[in-house]
Structure formats: structure tokens, C-alpha cells
Design a protein around this motif. Structure first.
Motif, PDB file in Angstrom:
ATOM      1  N   ALA A 100       0.931  -1.236  -0.086  1.00 51.12           N
ATOM      2  CA  ALA A 100      -0.026   0.039   0.028  1.00 51.12           C
ATOM      3  C   ALA A 100       0.900   1.264  -0.129  1.00 51.12           C
ATOM      4  CB  ALA A 100      -0.990  -0.005   1.267  1.00 51.12           C
ATOM      5  N   GLN A 101       1.762   1.226   0.984  1.00 45.36           N
ATOM      6  CA  GLN A 101       2.678   2.480   0.763  1.00 45.36           C
ATOM      7  C   GLN A 101       3.617   2.675  -0.495  1.00 45.36           C
ATOM      8  OE1 GLN A 101       2.710   4.849   3.357  1.00 45.36           O
ATOM      9  NE2 GLN A 101       3.648   5.888   1.905  1.00 45.36           N
ATOM     10  N   ARG A 104       1.248   4.423  -2.725  1.00 44.23           N
ATOM     11  CA  ARG A 104       1.091   5.681  -2.526  1.00 44.23           C
ATOM     12  C   ARG A 104       2.124   6.566  -2.643  1.00 44.23           C
ATOM     13  NH1 ARG A 104      -0.906   7.863   3.616  1.00 44.23           N
ATOM     14  NH2 ARG A 104      -2.814   7.597   2.660  1.00 44.23           N
ATOM     15  N   ASP A 105       3.463   6.066  -2.615  1.00 45.25           N
ATOM     16  CA  ASP A 105       4.689   6.805  -3.068  1.00 45.25           C
ATOM     17  C   ASP A 105       4.634   6.919  -4.628  1.00 45.25           C
ATOM     18  OD1 ASP A 105       5.170   6.844  -0.260  1.00 45.25           O
ATOM     19  OD2 ASP A 105       6.770   5.226  -0.354  1.00 45.25           O
ATOM     20  N   THR A 107       2.183   7.155  -6.405  1.00 38.31           N
ATOM     21  CA  THR A 107       1.314   8.342  -6.994  1.00 38.31           C
ATOM     22  C   THR A 107       1.720   9.577  -6.660  1.00 38.31           C
ATOM     23  OG1 THR A 107      -0.611   6.674  -6.414  1.00 38.31           O
ATOM     24  CG2 THR A 107      -1.129   9.088  -6.473  1.00 38.31           C
ATOM     25  N   ALA A 108       2.393   9.723  -5.349  1.00 37.53           N
ATOM     26  CA  ALA A 108       2.897  11.078  -5.091  1.00 37.53           C
ATOM     27  C   ALA A 108       4.055  11.451  -5.948  1.00 37.53           C
ATOM     28  CB  ALA A 108       3.307  11.097  -3.684  1.00 37.53           C
ATOM     29  N   GLU A 112       2.624   6.361 -11.070  1.00 40.65           N
ATOM     30  CA  GLU A 112       1.290   6.021 -11.675  1.00 40.65           C
ATOM     31  C   GLU A 112       0.678   6.600 -12.850  1.00 40.65           C
ATOM     32  OE1 GLU A 112      -2.340   4.782  -9.203  1.00 40.65           O
ATOM     33  OE2 GLU A 112      -2.875   6.738  -9.682  1.00 40.65           O
ATOM     34  N   ASP A 343      -7.042   3.872  -3.940  1.00 40.65           N
ATOM     35  CA  ASP A 343      -6.735   4.312  -2.561  1.00 40.65           C
ATOM     36  C   ASP A 343      -6.299   3.184  -1.924  1.00 40.65           C
ATOM     37  OD1 ASP A 343      -6.602   5.436  -0.337  1.00 40.65           O
ATOM     38  OD2 ASP A 343      -7.736   7.025  -1.017  1.00 40.65           O
ATOM     39  N   ARG A 472     -12.991  10.189   0.884  1.00 45.29           N
ATOM     40  CA  ARG A 472     -11.581   9.970   0.278  1.00 45.29           C
ATOM     41  C   ARG A 472     -10.574  10.961   0.870  1.00 45.29           C
ATOM     42  NH1 ARG A 472     -11.288   9.554  -6.087  1.00 45.29           N
ATOM     43  NH2 ARG A 472      -8.889   9.050  -5.303  1.00 45.29           N
ATOM     44  N   TRP A 475      -9.484   9.491   4.031  1.00 46.90           N
ATOM     45  CA  TRP A 475      -8.455   8.405   3.657  1.00 46.90           C
ATOM     46  C   TRP A 475      -7.260   8.777   3.566  1.00 46.90           C
ATOM     47  CZ3 TRP A 475     -12.195   6.034  -0.189  1.00 46.90           C
ATOM     48  CH2 TRP A 475     -13.496   5.261   0.618  1.00 46.90           C
ATOM     49  N   ALA A 476      -6.880  10.197   2.821  1.00 44.50           N
ATOM     50  CA  ALA A 476      -5.918  10.590   2.485  1.00 44.50           C
ATOM     51  C   ALA A 476      -4.888  10.936   3.542  1.00 44.50           C
ATOM     52  CB  ALA A 476      -6.040  12.234   1.927  1.00 44.50           C
ATOM     53  N   THR A 479      -2.778   5.964   7.514  1.00 40.11           N
ATOM     54  CA  THR A 479      -1.476   5.424   7.762  1.00 40.11           C
ATOM     55  C   THR A 479      -1.240   3.779   7.390  1.00 40.11           C
ATOM     56  OG1 THR A 479      -1.292   5.428  10.177  1.00 40.11           O
ATOM     57  CG2 THR A 479      -0.512   7.346   8.928  1.00 40.11           C
TER      58      THR A 479
END
Length: 481
Positions: A100-101, A104-105, A107-108, A112, A343, A472, A475-476, A479
Motif C-alpha cells: 500500500a505504501q 502511495r509513494d 502516486t505522489a 502511476e 486508494d 476520500r 483516507w488521505a 497511515t
């Protein structure tokens, strides 16, 4: 006679079909999910392979020798084997959330979006790239021992024939260049260029191998029987329900809520969402939105209120449209959501509960929430034509009526339930050059029409979208475990 094998997430099936598409017999066996830690879901690859030989052996013992065997199976996840096809660790499921992380990384950092612009597919925790990246950081020696980082059906093919190969449907995501190969740009963006050697060769059509002696001994099939691999379960189910015309779509109400629409060309523009899958047919792609909110969410809810699937119809009858004010965001998967948005930290929630809310209200709210999620996905996928429905959830007439009302359109149901096995056999006809009657093999037997609650669900869908937007934002700030 032909046999289709469908290796699902929790059950493996072998289905025998006659020349006219009649389903002759079926053999199935359950397989286990392993939960080694919170958010982690794996499968014993050796057990899954044994399930395939088991169902084939039992079925062949009853129906005799087929002309060929076609194999489909669950997509995504990561199935690692050595040069001989022997597993080097448990398969990491498409439902797993350990990466998951990583997602997220990505996407940032814009990874992605960069990959989506190449092949029209997003990354999520259970995608092959995310899992491989996680293992590359935390279990590099495991990847070092492996010769192939493959997909479920590909591992089965190698186990039965020795052939190391994949097809365009599985390789469409996440490394595809949309031209039948792997994209150096996508691999580089994902930081996995140094692991490219683990990817199996892509066959332009479905790979075909000959059953070797060990496979013959284990299954009772004749040595040399053609084994046709792919496409994987989403494109196979589409073909098995006759979804072949651009604009037409289908929903598989299964462990995942797999929503998909046929398109004439891939589209890598717009907001990154969903998957773009090759079907094996020229000029035909699937815009797939395989949401994580399928029957697993309903099964969990039924267990929570002490009910069984056999009581579903009665409970839906006890609570009317709108569930007496109870609403649900059904994102109960530990790996979050992947369609029509990504997400990893999406989580489920109930709203509108009071001390007067009943177990039936909770169950109905979940059924409605899953139907709203289907509409959300199909809207994003661009559905304009007819809609077919399959999967275990399609066995509930009461739940199907909710889907028809929420979607505001007719639902086509296939003649037989085993559409994945049927579709992979139909696809194999193209590969081996055998003529067949498409209508007889993939026609529908029942249509469910929208009823009296369409307008009420139209209002409910608007509220659902608003709730998703609010959630959403929350959720942002979540952690990882």
C-alpha cells in the motif's frame, strides 16, 4: 468434447462442454487463502497446482478424453517459480495489501500517471509490479531464486507442459507497451528494469503446450493433449457471455466486482483509473474496473449479523429500497480500492444507523452499496450498450433486481454459470482454428429489467458519490499498518 479450467481465488473448477456448447459436467475443489499478517493474503502455489490436477483427474474419469484443455485463472498477484516451475514462495494474492505504501509513494511521485500514459492501467497494492517492488526491497533473495514472476494460469501451464509463457491479457498490466510487448518506459518508471528477466515471453495468441508425461500421470489425460492458456478470467468471462461489441459490458459479481466494457482501442488519456486489457482479438480491448467490493463484503456482513447466504433473499425482503436510511461505502478490503479510483487506504463505513436499524437493513445497505459501486465503475468504463451479469452474486434474484434498478438497465444472464471456463474454451477455438456456433456457446437465457425503484436509487446514487468524495478526503490522512 472440451474442458475449460478456471482457477479462481477460492475454488478451482474443471468444466466439460459438448461440441454444441452444452455443459456436460463440472468438478470443483476449494483452495485456501493464507493470512500471514494483517493486510497480507497469500496462497500456497503447490496446493493450487494440485487442485488443478485433482479436478482434471476426477472429471476425465467421468467424461473421457477431451480434444483440448483450456486454462484461465485469477489475474494480478505475483506467482514466483524457479526454472523448473517449482514455487519459491507462496503466491502473493491480488487482494494483498502489503504494498500500500509503495503505491502511495508512486502516486505522489507521478509514477502511476506515467505508467498509465503508456498502457492505460493503474497500479494498486495487489498488482504484480507493486508486489514485485515490495519484495525487491524486503525479500530480494526470493526474487533472486525465481526464474519467473508470472500469473496464476501461466504457472499452471508450465506445471502441465513445461512451457514458460504468458499471453497478452495478463501481460497487458502492468508492463505492457500496448503493442504486444513489455514497455521499457513502464519498467523504468516502476524501478524494475533490473527484474525484467523474470517476465515470461508473451505469445501473440494464447500459448499452447502439449501435456507432458508427468502431467498425464497426474491428470489421467493423454500425453500430448493440447493445453491452451488464457486469457485470464476477466477477458475469459467477457467472451463467455458474448461481450464482444464495443460499448457492451459485463459485471462479474464475485469476490471482486469486475466491471468491464469492450472498446475498439486503448485510451491512455484522462484521469488514471482502471485497467486496459487485451482480449486476444484484433481491435478489441477491455476497459476494466475490477473493484475490490464484491461478494466478500457481503459475506463478511452476513457473518457479522449471524446470517448465511441462504437467508439473503428473505433479508432483502424485510428491508425495502433505501434500507430504512442506512447507507454503506462497501470498501472492506484490507488493500483498499482500485476502481474506479485507486486508494490503498479506502475503508468501509456504515451511515444512518439508529437503535431501530435491523440486521436486514445492514445487509440491504451493503447490497445497495455494491450496486452503486458497479454503476460508478461502469460509468467510468464508458458503458453504452448491453450489459451481461455473471458470478456467484448473480444467483440471487433479489440482489439482481437491486442491480437492475440502480443501473437503470436490463441485465443479460448467461445460460450456464461457468462463463470463465466457457469463455476460455471459446477463445481456444480461435487459437486452434476450430469453427463453432458463437450464439449457441455464449447466448443469454434470461433478462432482468429495471423495476419500480429506479428513481429512488437515482437519488441514492447521488448521495453515494457525495459520501465517496467526503471519505476520500479522510483516507488521505490514513497511515499504513
Amino acid at each position: 468434447m472440451y474442458i475449460g479450467v478456471d482457477v479462481g481465488t477460492s475454488i478451482t473448477k474443471a468444466v466439460a462442454f459438448g461440441a454444441d456448447g452444452t455443459q456436460l459436467d463440472v468438478q470443483s475443489v476449494p483452495t485456501k487463502l493464507i493470512h500471514p499478517a494483517p493486510g497480507r493474503i497469500e496462497q500456497d502455489t503447490a496446493e493450487v497446482l494440485a487442485s488443478v490436477t485433482s479436478v482434471l483427474s476426477a472429471l476425465v474419469g467421468r467424461v473421457g478424453q477431451p480434444e483440448f484443455v483450456a486454462v484461465t485463472g485469477q489475474g494480478d498477484g505475483l506467482w514466483l517459480v524457479d526454472a523448473d516451475g517449482v514455487p519459491v514462495r507462496n503466491a502473493v494474492s491480488w487482494m494483498d495489501g502489503r504494498a500500500a505504501q509503495t503505491v502511495r509513494d508512486w502516486t505522489a511521485a507521478g509514477v502511476e500517471e506515467a505508467v498509465f500514459r503508456v498502457n492505460g492501467s493503474i497500479q494498486f497494492p495487489g498488482s504484480p509490479a507493486a508486489i514485485m517492488s515490495y519484495l525487491d526491497e524486503h525479500e530480494p533473495s526470493t526474487l533472486d531464486r525465481a526464474a519467473t514472476a508470472g500469473y496464476c494460469k501461466d504457472v499452471v501451464l508450465q506445471h502441465l507442459t513445461g512451457l514458460r509463457a504468458t499471453d497478452a491479457s495478463d501481460s497487458s498490466m502492468p508492463y505492457s507497451d500496448l503493442n504486444g510487448g513489455y514497455s521499457d518506459v513502464a519498467l523504468s518508471a516502476l524501478g524494475l528494469t533490473h527484474r525484467a528477466g523474470l517476465l515470461a515471453p508473451i505469445h501473440a495468441h494464447q500459448p499452447v503446450g502439449e501435456l507432458h508425461a508427468a502431467g498425464a500421470s497426474a491428470t489421467g489425460l493423454a500425453a500430448g493433449t493440447p493445453i491452451v492458456s488464457g486469457p485470464y478470467d476477466l477477458p475469459a468471462c467477457a467472451r463467455g457471455t458474448g461481450v464482444v461489441t464495443p460499448g457492451d459490458g459485463m459485471v462479474i459479481i464475485g469476490t471482486t466486482l469486475a466491471c468491464q466494457v469492450i472498446t475498439a482501442s486503448p485510451d491512455t488519456s484522462g484521469t488514471p483509473a482502471g485497467l486496459t486489457l487485451a482480449t486476444g482479438a484484433p481491435g478489441r480491448w477491455l476497459r476494466a474496473m475490477p473493484a475490490m467490493v464484491g461478494t466478500a463484503s457481503l459475506d463478511w456482513t452476513l457473518r457479522l449479523v449471524g446470517a448465511s447466504t441462504g437467508s439473503l433473499a428473505g433479508m432483502l425482503g424485510e428491508s425495502g429500497a433505501g434500507a430504512n436510511g442506512v447507507s454503506v461505502l462497501p470498501y472492506f478490503s484490507p488493500s483498499g480500492e482500485r476502481a474506479p479510483f485507486v486508494d490503498p487506504f479506502a475503508r468501509g463505513q456504515f451511515s444512518g444507523l439508529t437503535v431501530q436499524s435491523t440486521p436486514a437493513d445492514l445487509v440491504r445497505a451493503v447490497c445497495e452499496g455494491i450496486a452503486y459501486a458497479a454503476r460508478h465503475c461502469l460509468d467510468a468504463a464508458g458503458l453504452t450498450g448491453s450489459l451481461a451479469v455473471a458470478g456467484g452474486g448473480a444467483r440471487s434474484a433479489a440482489w439482481l433486481q437491486i442491480f437492475a434498478d440502480v443501473l437503470g438497465r436490463e441485465l443479460r444472464l448467461p445460460r450456464c454459470s461457468e462463463v470463465g471456463a466457457r469463455g476460455v474454451v471459446v477463445n481456444a477455438f480461435d487459437v486452434v482454428g476450430r469453427a463453432f456456433d458463437e450464439a449457441a456457446w455464449t447466448g443469454s437465457e434470461l433478462v432482468v429489467s429495471p423495476g419500480r425503484d429506479v428513481e429512488r436509487y437515482e437519488e441514492g446514487y447521488g448521495r453515494y458519490l457525495a459520501q465517496v468524495g467526503s471519505a476520500r478526503a479522510a483516507w488521505a490522512d490514513a497511515t499504513v499498518w
